[in-house]
Scaffold this active site. Sequence first.
Site, PDB file in Angstrom:
ATOM      1  CB  SER A 163      -0.932  -0.048   1.218  1.00  0.00           C
ATOM      2  OG  SER A 163      -1.891   0.935   1.162  1.00  0.00           O
TER       3      SER A 163
ATOM      4  CG  ASP B 106      -7.016  -2.743  -3.521  1.00  0.00           C
ATOM      5  OD1 ASP B 106      -7.709  -2.138  -2.677  1.00  0.00           O
ATOM      6  OD2 ASP B 106      -5.762  -2.838  -3.462  1.00  0.00           O
TER       7      ASP B 106
ATOM      8  CG  HIS C  71      -5.614  -2.355   0.251  1.00  0.00           C
ATOM      9  ND1 HIS C  71      -5.107  -1.929  -0.960  1.00  0.00           N
ATOM     10  CD2 HIS C  71      -4.947  -1.664   1.189  1.00  0.00           C
ATOM     11  CE1 HIS C  71      -4.181  -1.009  -0.748  1.00  0.00           C
ATOM     12  NE2 HIS C  71      -4.060  -0.833   0.553  1.00  0.00           N
TER      13      HIS C  71
END
Lengths: 550, 262
Positions: free
Chosen positions: B94, B216, B244
């Site tokens: 991320s 996602d 995610h």
Amino acid sequence: MPQDVEDLKDLFENAPCGYISVEPAGRIIKANQTFAAWMGYEGNQLVGRRFQDLLSIAGKIYYETHFAPLLRMQGFFNEVALELLCANGSRLSVLVNAVERRDDAGRVRFIRITIFNASDRRRYEQQLLEARRAAEQASAELRELNLTLEARIEKAVQERMTAEDALRQAQKMEAVGQLTGGIAHDFNNLLAGITGSLELLRRRVAQGRLSELERYIVAAQGASKRAATLTHRLLAFSRRQALDPKPTDMNGLVAGMEDLIRRTMGPAVVVEVVAASGLWTTLVDANQLENALLNLCINARDAMPDGGKLMIETGNRWLDERTARDRDLPPGQYASLCVSDTGTGMPPEVIERAFDPFFTTKPIGKGTGLGLSMIYGFARQSGGQVRIYSELGRGTTMCLYLPRHFGEAEAAEAAEAARGIEAPRAEQGETVLVVDDEPTVRMLVTEVLEELGYRAIEAAAGPEGLRILQSNARIDLLITDVGLPGGMNGRQLAEAGQAVRPGLKVLFITGYAENAVISHGHLEPGMHMLTKPFAMDALASRIKRIITGG
Amino acid sequence: MSVLQRHNVHVSGSGSQAMVFAHGFGCDQNMWRFIVPAFADHYRIVLFDHVGAGGSDLSAYDPEKYATLDGYTADVIELCRELGIRDGVFVGHSVSAMIGVLVARRAPELFAELVLIGPSPRYIDDEDYVGGFSEGQIHELLEFLDSNHMGWSQAMAPVIMGNPERPELGEELTNSFCRTDPEIAKRFARATFLSDNRTDLAKVGTRSLILQCSEDVIAPPCVGEYVHRAIPGSEFVLLNATGHCPNLSAPEETIAAMKAFL
Ligand SMILES: Nc1ncnc2c1ncn2[C@@H]1O[C@H](COP(=O)(O)OP(=O)(O)O)[C@@H](O)[C@H]1O
């Protein structure tokens, strides 16, 4: 449908919470009636949607970043606060529990989610949060206040000290102003004595009466010397000095101030000094102490508008544990300086606030309310104390206590008071009563009278003059100074005299702005006025005119 | 406190090449628990928490330093240098995928390979660029966090406390999630979701792998493709995994893709 299955279905559909089952990725497999109703959908409309997509944007992001990983790591989560978006666009605050259901191989079959309506609870939380924020802000402000307090106090003290410094000087100047009037009066008296003596000297020389010259020279010298002393004291008083404590003999200091105080008090106030013998030395700024003493005396005078008695007294005080505690001082030896008056006294509420800066009961323009606060500051700074003893209607005693200094006082200035010889003199014929506290003036007037062939009786103060007026002695004219010591001024003496001797002729001899004392500039019949200094000839012709009724 | 203590650094594994795992917003180093065992035999594994997360030193949190990703980037460089890392593998999830990109630009000697899981150089749509969120949505998030911090923290506490099914996780979770300071999380969200590092991508000279989940919400596939196009010579793998966090939801698939790349 069998009864118990129906029961269970009802339990599921109409439970007080929302039940949904979702695929591992979040797609809804089953939703109960309660949840669908909350969301504003028909039961089947929810199937196939992702649970995440029912959340507000913040909830969606947090679900993906926080709660979904949590669910994967620990297999469940409880009481997560989220917001759901209903079909009609409104939002529903909920608490969400979730638990993974796995098959025998350990794979996640589905996730069971339980949803509680938390609208009320979230509202309370909001209010609680508000309250906590307010409290945190208040305590932050308090902390900030605490942090800066010291610095701010220091700044305030600094400013205050600067202000007090300026005020001390202003006070001094005010006191000087108070003095100036009195001193102008005294100077005129002394000048009258000097110029008069010189004039008589010239005449006696012209007349060849050389044997009498000595008297006039002595008188002129005496007056000159007193004028010089006065000037000296005035200069010493107005000089600005930083606080400079030195071993000080308070008796010497009081004696040095006595003359000045008498003049400041004016004739209506009797001044008495009681100096303790063997007085202990104190370590103090003599200049400030003089200032304090003068301020105390001025307060005393203000408290005695119709005159009275002022007593200045020194003493040794041994403060034991109890008395010392009572006075907020360490126990030990102190020298005291007390100023008492027979004035108005103070009610308790005034005593309580008298030392407060700017506290005054005096009219605007008269009082500053700073005298006592500065005396207090000075006394405390000098390791001493100042106390009020006051009785309403009877008077006040203000006492300064200053710690004893072990060592010798520096040479105290000796107070000197050269007083002329007072001898009543008499001649035949018309008689004039001369009342003046300045012997030189008295002598000159008497001389003039004698030259004119009048008989003169002298008095140095009001009461003494009144006694003569009340006697059988012949008095054709009263010549009196307006400002007189002994508690009775010239005007009061004249009025009292006219009371026992109607038609008594009066000649006022005035120094500075005493005109007001004599009837605001307007003289009653039989009363006359001559302003000092005056020429001998002017005096002579004036006296002659009054006595002969001219 | 040393930089290693500040970041709660854990070094394990046997191998000469370092593999540094960097967690994203909302997690801590625990999120790598299913991935690490697959590499421990061949790599020197380095796990750490960003300042403000997990077991990091919360007192080191400086709002100014961590207002943008630069502060986090500087930390990674500092701790890698402290560990003497050269030509290692960086695995970032991320927002940490982007931090890895910034590290590669500023200290290219540290890593020979970048594994970027769910990267997004910019979350907010911008003209032709699709980030997945409108500007209004991100501002709604940030405003919500401003006024609801108790809502989150209060909810977090009970989540963490009881853990009857897998008690062995309790300790770790208590230690990590319980210490997620809501105030810091709020600022981290701001640094993350307002970032725009699109221009940095083209300057990456390090071999890179982009791992993209097929569904996602945070970083949609088109964003992963954008990253892949922008980083010269990068490889792109679209996973079957959804969500995610493929490292948690589909560890085997994630591991396989990584091994194929390495
Ligand atoms: N000797 C006194 N007799 C009666 N009241 C007094 C005496 N000394 C002080 N006070 C009272 O204390 C007040 C404060 O005195 P002070 O601080 O010297 O200021 P000020 O004289 O300018 O008013 C006075 O206004 C008066 O009311």
